[in-house]
Design an enzyme around this catalytic site. Structure first.
Site, PDB file in Angstrom:
ATOM      1  N   LYS A 115       0.817  -1.217   0.000  1.00 45.61           N
ATOM      2  CA  LYS A 115       0.000   0.000   0.000  1.00 45.61           C
ATOM      3  C   LYS A 115       0.848   1.263   0.000  1.00 45.61           C
ATOM      4  CE  LYS A 115      -4.410  -1.592   1.713  1.00 45.61           C
ATOM      5  NZ  LYS A 115      -5.488  -1.456   2.671  1.00 45.61           N
ATOM      6  N   LYS A 207      -5.000  -9.803  -7.122  1.00 44.78           N
ATOM      7  CA  LYS A 207      -6.171  -9.979  -6.261  1.00 44.78           C
ATOM      8  C   LYS A 207      -7.299  -9.057  -6.722  1.00 44.78           C
ATOM      9  CE  LYS A 207      -5.914  -8.188  -2.258  1.00 44.78           C
ATOM     10  NZ  LYS A 207      -5.517  -7.710  -0.939  1.00 44.78           N
ATOM     11  N   LYS A 210     -10.726  -3.388  -4.158  1.00 45.27           N
ATOM     12  CA  LYS A 210     -11.572  -2.195  -4.218  1.00 45.27           C
ATOM     13  C   LYS A 210     -10.878  -1.070  -4.956  1.00 45.27           C
ATOM     14  CE  LYS A 210     -13.311  -3.024   0.501  1.00 45.27           C
ATOM     15  NZ  LYS A 210     -12.762  -2.831   1.852  1.00 45.27           N
TER      16      LYS A 210
HETATM   17  P1  TYM Z   1     -10.804  -5.269   3.732  1.00 45.48           P
HETATM   18  O1  TYM Z   1     -11.802  -4.196   3.961  1.00 45.48           O
HETATM   19  O2  TYM Z   1      -9.683  -5.017   2.785  1.00 45.48           O
HETATM   20  O3  TYM Z   1     -11.538  -6.578   3.253  1.00 45.48           O
HETATM   21  C1  TYM Z   1     -12.650  -7.111   3.959  1.00 45.48           C
HETATM   22  C2  TYM Z   1     -12.605  -8.630   3.954  1.00 45.48           C
HETATM   23  O4  TYM Z   1     -12.630  -9.098   2.589  1.00 45.48           O
HETATM   24  C3  TYM Z   1     -11.554 -10.003   2.382  1.00 45.48           C
HETATM   25  N1  TYM Z   1     -11.096  -9.850   0.982  1.00 45.48           N
HETATM   26  C4  TYM Z   1     -11.005 -10.868   0.117  1.00 45.48           C
HETATM   27  N2  TYM Z   1     -11.276 -12.180   0.231  1.00 45.48           N
HETATM   28  C5  TYM Z   1     -11.096 -12.954  -0.857  1.00 45.48           C
HETATM   29  N3  TYM Z   1     -10.650 -12.471  -2.057  1.00 45.48           N
HETATM   30  C6  TYM Z   1     -10.370 -11.157  -2.217  1.00 45.48           C
HETATM   31  N4  TYM Z   1      -9.964 -10.690  -3.389  1.00 45.48           N
HETATM   32  C7  TYM Z   1     -10.546 -10.297  -1.096  1.00 45.48           C
HETATM   33  N5  TYM Z   1     -10.367  -8.958  -0.908  1.00 45.48           N
HETATM   34  C8  TYM Z   1     -10.703  -8.716   0.372  1.00 45.48           C
HETATM   35  C9  TYM Z   1     -10.478  -9.563   3.359  1.00 45.48           C
HETATM   36  O5  TYM Z   1      -9.569 -10.601   3.623  1.00 45.48           O
HETATM   37  C10 TYM Z   1     -11.303  -9.194   4.570  1.00 45.48           C
HETATM   38  O6  TYM Z   1     -11.614 -10.349   5.329  1.00 45.48           O
HETATM   39  N6  TYM Z   1      -7.803  -5.114   7.766  1.00 45.48           N
HETATM   40  C11 TYM Z   1      -9.082  -5.574   7.266  1.00 45.48           C
HETATM   41  C12 TYM Z   1     -10.259  -5.063   8.060  1.00 45.48           C
HETATM   42  C13 TYM Z   1     -10.151  -5.274   9.529  1.00 45.48           C
HETATM   43  C14 TYM Z   1     -10.338  -6.498  10.230  1.00 45.48           C
HETATM   44  C15 TYM Z   1     -10.178  -6.182  11.594  1.00 45.48           C
HETATM   45  C16 TYM Z   1     -10.618  -7.798   9.821  1.00 45.48           C
HETATM   46  C17 TYM Z   1      -9.908  -4.321  10.451  1.00 45.48           C
HETATM   47  N7  TYM Z   1      -9.922  -4.861  11.690  1.00 45.48           N
HETATM   48  C18 TYM Z   1     -10.275  -7.177  12.591  1.00 45.48           C
HETATM   49  C19 TYM Z   1     -10.718  -8.787  10.827  1.00 45.48           C
HETATM   50  C20 TYM Z   1     -10.545  -8.466  12.181  1.00 45.48           C
HETATM   51  C21 TYM Z   1      -9.250  -5.121   5.817  1.00 45.48           C
HETATM   52  O7  TYM Z   1      -8.624  -4.197   5.375  1.00 45.48           O
HETATM   53  O8  TYM Z   1     -10.223  -5.771   5.119  1.00 45.48           O
END
Ligand code: TYM
Length: 344
Positions: A115, A207, A210
């Protein structure tokens, strides 16, 4: 104070363009866990602002993630849905964890490197410290299980390292206060199924994300039926027919990705899908995949639009969820203050 044994926590960032990867890798699994666990699902707005967010968009995107949670089947009455910034204990514990985690640990985080890219010196301090906040999200509830996609695995390992170091550093104070096996649990990641890493529809080596510039690379939860069909039709493939065995997908990332998506959407295994489509051309498979995606995602998108037409209603749900989340977090944070030696 009892250690919970089946408490789930997870979060999604309100940064727009919620997509099929978020659904299959995370939210669909959140829904399933409601049957067996006490679940807390968060819209992580404090994480979102580690990169610049326009305030109006942040507010809209926060409501959109909440609407997605509900439309996918999360019950905000039986379980908890809220946005992170309404429960101040997340940020308070994150500060403490900034003092527990080591710079060397955070330096190893691949997501930060990706990032921040070449402009590392210009990244926010928050982006670097982000995994400590994520550990705080989980551990302020002493959550035992965290469903996520594959890309969050390293952050969850760091969460365990932080919990472990806290338990060791404060072992004496923790024992004096009557906690037998340390204060924080070593939280288990739940990363399973055929779609833990959904790839871009344009490039099987990247991947689905967003922030990818091309909207054709992902299926958004708000896409209408025509858009979903067009994106599936145009998805990159190779010239071969589909194999009948899983091994036949090796070295064919685009084929592997579409088969995984099909399996996850229809609650099948990859083997089941290949048994049905082995030997078929992509044209046939894509047409069925498109119908499947529209039938599963269409109703979710429509329900999201319906909920978003009443932003006040969503805010009420988030506020109510935040109150209930705070009721769990506050006594845990009080106990942490005593363990650490803060006057109270
Ligand atoms: P974020 O917002 O990037 O993504 C949310 C969830 O979606 C999953 N994900 C995917 N799974 C499969 N294939 C993909 N291409 C894909 N893109 C995203 C992510 O693995 C995630 O589960 N840091 C985290 C948010 C967070 C969090 C937490 C998660 C903050 N605090 C505590 C668990 C526990 C994040 O940026 O997710």
């Amino acid at each position: 104070m009892e250690m919970p044994h089946n408490r789930v926590f997870s979060g999604v960032q309100p940064t727009g363009n919620l997509h099929l990867g978020n659904y299959l890798g995370a939210i669909k699994r959140f829904v399933e866990l409601q049957q067996t666990h006490e679940c807390i699902y968060c819209v992580v707005d404090l994480h979102a602002i580690t990169v610049w967010q326009d305030p109006r968009e942040l507010l809209h995107n926060t409501r959109e993630v909440a609407a997605a949670y509900i439309s996918c089947g999360i019950d905000p009455v039986e379980h908890i849905i809220f946005n992170q910034s309404q429960v101040a204990e997340h940020a308070e514990l994150a500060w403490l964890f900034n003092c527990v985690a080591r710079i060397g640990w955070l330096n190893r985080m691949t997501q930060f490197k990706e990032k921040a890219g070449k402009h590392r010196e210009n990244a926010s301090v928050g982006l670097f410290a982000y995994p400590a906040l994520m550990a705080a999200d989980i551990l302020i509830y002493r959550a035992t299980h965290v469903p996520v996609g594959d890309d969050q695995k390293q952050h969850l390992e760091l969460c365990r390292d932080i919990a472990q170091k806290f338990n060791v550093d404060f072992a004496e104070a923790i024992a004096v206060r009557g906690h037998k096996d340390g204060f924080f649990p070593l939280t288990e990641p739940l990363i399973a199924g055929p779609a833990t890493r959904v790839m871009s529809l344009r490039d099987g080596a990247r991947k689905m994300s967003k922030s990818e510039a091309s909207d054709m690379s992902r299926i958004n939860l708000t896409d209408d039926a025509d858009t979903i069909a067009r994106k599936v039709r145009k998805a990159k493939t190779d010239p071969e027919a589909l194999p009948s065995e899983k091994e036949g997908l090796e070295g064919r990332p685009e084929a592997e990705n579409l088969v995984g998506i099909f399996a996850a959407l229809d609650d099948l295994s990859v083997e089941d899908v290949l048994q049905k489509y082995g030997g078929s051309q992509f044209q046939v498979f894509k047409s069925d995949l498109s119908d499947l995606a529209v039938s599963k995602l269409g109703p979710i998108g429509e329900e999201m639009q319906r909920l978003l037409a009443d932003p006040q209603g969503i805010d009420d749900i988030l506020r109510n969820g935040a109150e209930r989340a705070r009721a769990i977090a506050a006594p845990i944070y009080d106990e942490i203050r005593k363990i650490v030696g803060f006057a109270h």
